[in-house]
Structures are given as C-alpha cells and as structure tokens.
Design an enzyme around this catalytic site. Structure first.
Site, PDB file in Angstrom:
ATOM      1  N   ARG A 164       0.812  -1.226   0.000  1.00 38.25           N
ATOM      2  CA  ARG A 164       0.000   0.000   0.000  1.00 38.25           C
ATOM      3  C   ARG A 164       0.846   1.276   0.000  1.00 38.25           C
ATOM      4  NH1 ARG A 164      -2.437  -3.546  -1.466  1.00 38.25           N
ATOM      5  NH2 ARG A 164      -4.206  -4.572  -0.534  1.00 38.25           N
ATOM      6  N   CYS A 205     -11.457  -0.820   2.829  1.00 38.57           N
ATOM      7  CA  CYS A 205     -10.836  -1.397   4.025  1.00 38.57           C
ATOM      8  C   CYS A 205     -10.156  -0.280   4.800  1.00 38.57           C
ATOM      9  CB  CYS A 205      -9.803  -2.453   3.637  1.00 38.57           C
ATOM     10  SG  CYS A 205     -10.569  -4.019   3.231  1.00 38.57           S
ATOM     11  N   GLU A 237      -5.181   2.240   6.718  1.00 37.73           N
ATOM     12  CA  GLU A 237      -4.837   2.317   5.297  1.00 37.73           C
ATOM     13  C   GLU A 237      -5.379   3.639   4.748  1.00 37.73           C
ATOM     14  OE1 GLU A 237      -5.792  -1.106   2.481  1.00 37.73           O
ATOM     15  OE2 GLU A 237      -6.926   0.523   1.586  1.00 37.73           O
TER      16      GLU A 237
HETATM   17  N1  EPU Z   1     -12.723 -12.011   7.275  1.00 40.63           N
HETATM   18  C1  EPU Z   1     -13.346 -12.264   8.472  1.00 40.63           C
HETATM   19  N2  EPU Z   1     -14.202 -11.332   8.963  1.00 40.63           N
HETATM   20  C2  EPU Z   1     -14.453 -10.161   8.313  1.00 40.63           C
HETATM   21  C3  EPU Z   1     -13.803  -9.911   7.085  1.00 40.63           C
HETATM   22  C4  EPU Z   1     -12.932 -10.854   6.592  1.00 40.63           C
HETATM   23  O1  EPU Z   1     -13.135 -13.294   9.088  1.00 40.63           O
HETATM   24  O2  EPU Z   1     -15.277  -9.376   8.806  1.00 40.63           O
HETATM   25  C5  EPU Z   1     -11.819 -13.038   6.724  1.00 40.63           C
HETATM   26  C6  EPU Z   1     -12.331 -13.587   5.385  1.00 40.63           C
HETATM   27  O3  EPU Z   1     -13.247 -14.624   5.593  1.00 40.63           O
HETATM   28  C7  EPU Z   1     -11.050 -14.046   4.736  1.00 40.63           C
HETATM   29  C8  EPU Z   1     -10.008 -13.070   5.254  1.00 40.63           C
HETATM   30  O4  EPU Z   1     -10.563 -12.427   6.403  1.00 40.63           O
HETATM   31  O5  EPU Z   1     -10.695 -15.326   5.174  1.00 40.63           O
HETATM   32  C9  EPU Z   1      -9.627 -11.996   4.233  1.00 40.63           C
HETATM   33  O6  EPU Z   1     -10.792 -11.273   3.870  1.00 40.63           O
HETATM   34  P1  EPU Z   1     -10.994 -10.690   2.390  1.00 40.63           P
HETATM   35  O7  EPU Z   1     -10.871 -11.779   1.402  1.00 40.63           O
HETATM   36  O8  EPU Z   1     -12.222  -9.866   2.394  1.00 40.63           O
HETATM   37  O9  EPU Z   1      -9.708  -9.824   2.156  1.00 40.63           O
HETATM   38  P2  EPU Z   1      -9.114  -8.630   2.993  1.00 40.63           P
HETATM   39  O10 EPU Z   1      -7.684  -8.959   3.267  1.00 40.63           O
HETATM   40  O11 EPU Z   1      -9.970  -8.260   4.138  1.00 40.63           O
HETATM   41  C10 EPU Z   1      -8.212  -7.368   0.864  1.00 40.63           C
HETATM   42  C11 EPU Z   1      -8.059  -5.900   0.545  1.00 40.63           C
HETATM   43  C12 EPU Z   1      -9.373  -5.378  -0.025  1.00 40.63           C
HETATM   44  C13 EPU Z   1      -9.753  -6.161  -1.256  1.00 40.63           C
HETATM   45  C14 EPU Z   1      -9.897  -7.638  -0.865  1.00 40.63           C
HETATM   46  C15 EPU Z   1     -10.227  -8.456  -2.101  1.00 40.63           C
HETATM   47  C16 EPU Z   1      -6.566  -4.940   2.235  1.00 40.63           C
HETATM   48  C17 EPU Z   1      -6.466  -4.153   3.492  1.00 40.63           C
HETATM   49  N3  EPU Z   1      -7.795  -5.167   1.787  1.00 40.63           N
HETATM   50  O12 EPU Z   1      -9.186  -7.445   1.921  1.00 40.63           O
HETATM   51  O13 EPU Z   1      -9.131  -4.055  -0.410  1.00 40.63           O
HETATM   52  O14 EPU Z   1     -10.996  -5.706  -1.774  1.00 40.63           O
HETATM   53  O15 EPU Z   1      -8.636  -8.089  -0.308  1.00 40.63           O
HETATM   54  O16 EPU Z   1     -10.052  -9.785  -1.910  1.00 40.63           O
HETATM   55  O17 EPU Z   1      -5.550  -5.327   1.676  1.00 40.63           O
HETATM   56  C18 EPU Z   1      -9.282  -1.769   0.205  1.00 40.63           C
HETATM   57  O18 EPU Z   1      -8.047  -1.759   0.067  1.00 40.63           O
HETATM   58  O19 EPU Z   1      -9.947  -0.748   0.476  1.00 40.63           O
HETATM   59  C19 EPU Z   1      -9.951  -3.042   0.066  1.00 40.63           C
HETATM   60  C20 EPU Z   1     -11.226  -3.192   0.344  1.00 40.63           C
END
Ligand code: EPU
Length: 335
Positions: free
Chosen positions: A202, A258, A329
């Site tokens: 990021r 996020c 972020e």
């Molecule tokens: N999870 C939970 N509870 C929650 C949310 C997520 O247990 O409330 C678990 C999910 O089940 C999964 C893991 O956490 O096993 C990761 O969740 P997710 O796949 O939603 O990915 P993330 O790491 O939370 C990242 C990016 C997002 C992007 C998604 C797409 C970051 C900080 N966030 O989210 O980017 O849309 O991957 O897969 O890197 C953004 O940057 O604004 C953003 C939304």
C-alpha cells in the site's frame, strides 16, 4: 533549493508543507485563474466516499493539465500548503476541515489508449490519473488484456490506486505499472520508469531521473504492461471477482474501503476485528460493518469525530486481544 528527488507518496494524498491560510491575494489569484474550477470553504464531506469532513480553504478541480501546473507553481512560489486527492475514496477529513488548498484530480481529462507491442503476448494500456480504476479494468477486459482483474470493483481513480499500490491479498498495482508521468513540485514533468518505482504494501516511493525541488509530486498518467488473453475468459473472471466483492463487502458509498492495512500475520485486519467482537460496534453514527469488519461505515450523519473515536476503540481492543497494532490504510487529513 534543489534536492536529490525521492518521493514517498502516501496513499492517494500528497501534501506539500507551507503556510496554511489563504490571504485575499491568493483568493483573487485562484478566482481569476481557476474560475469555476475553484470553490472556497467547500465541505469535504461532499468530496469523500466516507461523507464526513469540514471545509477546505479552497477546493480546486482543474480541468486542464496546464492549469494544474500553474497552480503547483503558484503554491510553490507562495509556499502554500496543498493536498492532492484522487477520488476521495480512501480519505477521512477532520470536522474542522483543511486549511490551504485541496487539489482534486477528478475533473482532469479522462483518457485510456492501447499501445501495441512487438511481442505478440503483451499489450500496453495508457490511462490518465483521473480515470476510474474500475473503468480501466473494464476497458482492459474488453480489449482482451489480462492482469488488472484483481482491481475490478476497486473504487477511486487510477492515480490514487497507483500512489497507494491498491490491491488484494495476492495482487496489486505493482504487478502491472510500467511507468508513470508525474509533475514535480517545481512544475517539471518527468516520466519515471518501473526501475525507479519502489512499490511496497500500500505504498509507492520513487526517484525522479532529474533532481527537483523537494515536495509532493502528482501522478498525471501511467502505462500498464498487460498480457493478451481471451476477452470472454477475462470477462467471466471479472464477473466472479465483482460478485465475490459484493458478497463480502458493504457498498462503496458511506465507507472508505478497508480501513486498516492487513498486519502481515496469518489473520487479516477484518478477521482480527471480528474476533475481537467488534462487528456492529457503533460510536455516534460511525459503525464497524456487520458484513466486513475492516469496513467502517457512515450509518447516516456521522462526524469525523465519531470515526476517530471508533478507530481508537478498534485499535485498542485489537491490541489488547491480540497484541497487534492496526495501522490505518485510509489517509487522515485536516483537524
Ligand atoms: N474475514 C473475516 N471477517 C471479516 C472480514 C474478513 O473473518 O469481517 C476473513 C475472510 O473470511 C477471509 C479473510 O478475512 O478469510 C480476508 O478477507 P478478504 O478476502 O475480504 O480480504 P481482505 O484482506 O480483508 C483485501 C483488501 C481489499 C480487497 C480484498 C479483495 C486490504 C487491506 N484489503 O481485503 O481491499 O478488496 O482483499 O479480496 O488489503 C481496500 O483496500 O480498500 C480493500 C477493500
């Protein structure tokens, strides 16, 4: 003064430090030169997807690059602080607002073009910074150019997405950016090739080929190196990615995506916040989303103060439960 140029672009906001308060001469210059492109005391709540934030001293939305160059020159000459924002989708502005000038890139010309490469497997796309990231992805899919599928549904602009190296768990803009064109604080336009771009989680920092005055650089356009692929296959993959996003994330408006960076261990920020028992937690009208715990949403009429208190509470609770410090972020500006 001339410094060797090394820039760290923080998220989608670049700040050049100077004096904050605009005097009558500054206001006159802005009105004369920028016309309808400047608004004084404009509430930033209208310019951010989070929907909070007090007034900017002046909000300027240049419609031409030469006006942007002139504005940067003027700010340097007068030592006025300016913040540069992309789509305002990763931004929290304080309730008292932002002094100085906020420059929004959203009204600059939006252009995407294809550049052929001799190597038959590769394709180059060029886009100006104000193009919406989602539009760039759709364009690439239609032209059968793969590599941007991860960014489908990412809100905000191409310039902002590059500056914060936006992405998912496995992919980010670093995978596809081949070069960027920037305006340096002294008005010099330079092309910075991939070898001088340092992407990390990021973040983007880079060295300009020529020495320039210290301060904030603004991304004007970029070229992306993509792979030729079957448009139908790309379209199906993009649809799946968009559906997955819709199923796991709350709608874009009313949040800044996020809120915290993933801390790098086994668990994502969303998992940590959920496991700390914070889903649905509200302070005032700022709320931890029930759908995805790393989204802090404006439940209607929230203030920046509500969000700041909620951020503190989330960070403290996660730190106590897991010994992990979550880092925002989202960029926070103003007071
Ligand atoms: N999870 C939970 N509870 C929650 C949310 C997520 O247990 O409330 C678990 C999910 O089940 C999964 C893991 O956490 O096993 C990761 O969740 P997710 O796949 O939603 O990915 P993330 O790491 O939370 C990242 C990016 C997002 C992007 C998604 C797409 C970051 C900080 N966030 O989210 O980017 O849309 O991957 O897969 O890197 C953004 O940057 O604004 C953003 C939304």
């Amino acid at each position: 003064m001339i410094f060797p140029s090394s820039f760290l672009l923080q998220d989608n906001v670049f700040v050049t430090k100077g004096h904050m308060t605009l005097d009558n001469d500054d206001k006159k210059w802005l009105s004369d030169r920028c016309g309808a492109a400047v608004r004084f005391d404009e509430p930033m709540a209208r310019c951010t997807s989070l929907g909070v934030g007090g007034p900017a001293g002046a909000l300027v939305c240049p419609t031409r690059i030469d006006l942007l160059v002139e504005l940067v020159d003027y700010c340097r000459h007068r030592q006025i602080t300016y913040h540069v924002i992309g789509g305002g989708t990763n931004l929290l502005v304080g309730d008292k607002g932002v002094e100085g000038i906020v420059v929004s890139l959203k009204s600059l010309p939006k252009k995407i073009s294809v550049h052929e490469r001799e190597n038959g497997d590769a394709g180059l796309l060029a886009a100006t910074a104000g193009v919406r990231t989602h539009s760039l992805c759709r364009f690439a899919v239609k032209r059968g150019l793969g590599g941007l599928g991860f960014a489908v549904g990412i809100p905000g602009t191409v310039g902002g997405a590059i500056a914060m190296n936006a992405g998912t768990r496995g992919h980010s803009m670093a995978d596809v950016v081949e070069r960027i064109e920037v305006i340096c604080p002294d008005g010099l336009r330079q092309t910075v090739f991939r070898g001088r771009l340092s992407f990390s989680y990021r973040k983007l920092s880079f060295d300009c080929p020529q020495p320039v005055s210290k301060g904030a650089a603004i991304i004007l356009s970029a070229r992306f190196s993509l792979r030729r692929s079957d448009p139908e296959r790309l379209a199906a993959a993009a649809k799946r990615a968009l559906n997955a996003r819709r199923q796991t994330q709350p709608p874009e408006w009313g949040s800044a995506g996020c809120f915290f960076k993933n801390p790098g261990g086994e668990k994502s920020a969303g998992e940590l916040i959920e496991q700390a028992g914070l889903k649905g937690k509200s302070i005032g009208n700022a709320r931890v989303s029930e759908k995805h715990a790393n989204f802090l949403i404006n439940a209607g009429g929230a203030t920046a103060e509500d969000f700041i208190a909620l951020i503190d509470q989330v960070r403290e609770t996660v730190a106590t439960a897991f010994g992990i410090e979550l880092e925002p972020e989202v960029k926070i500006i103003g007071t």
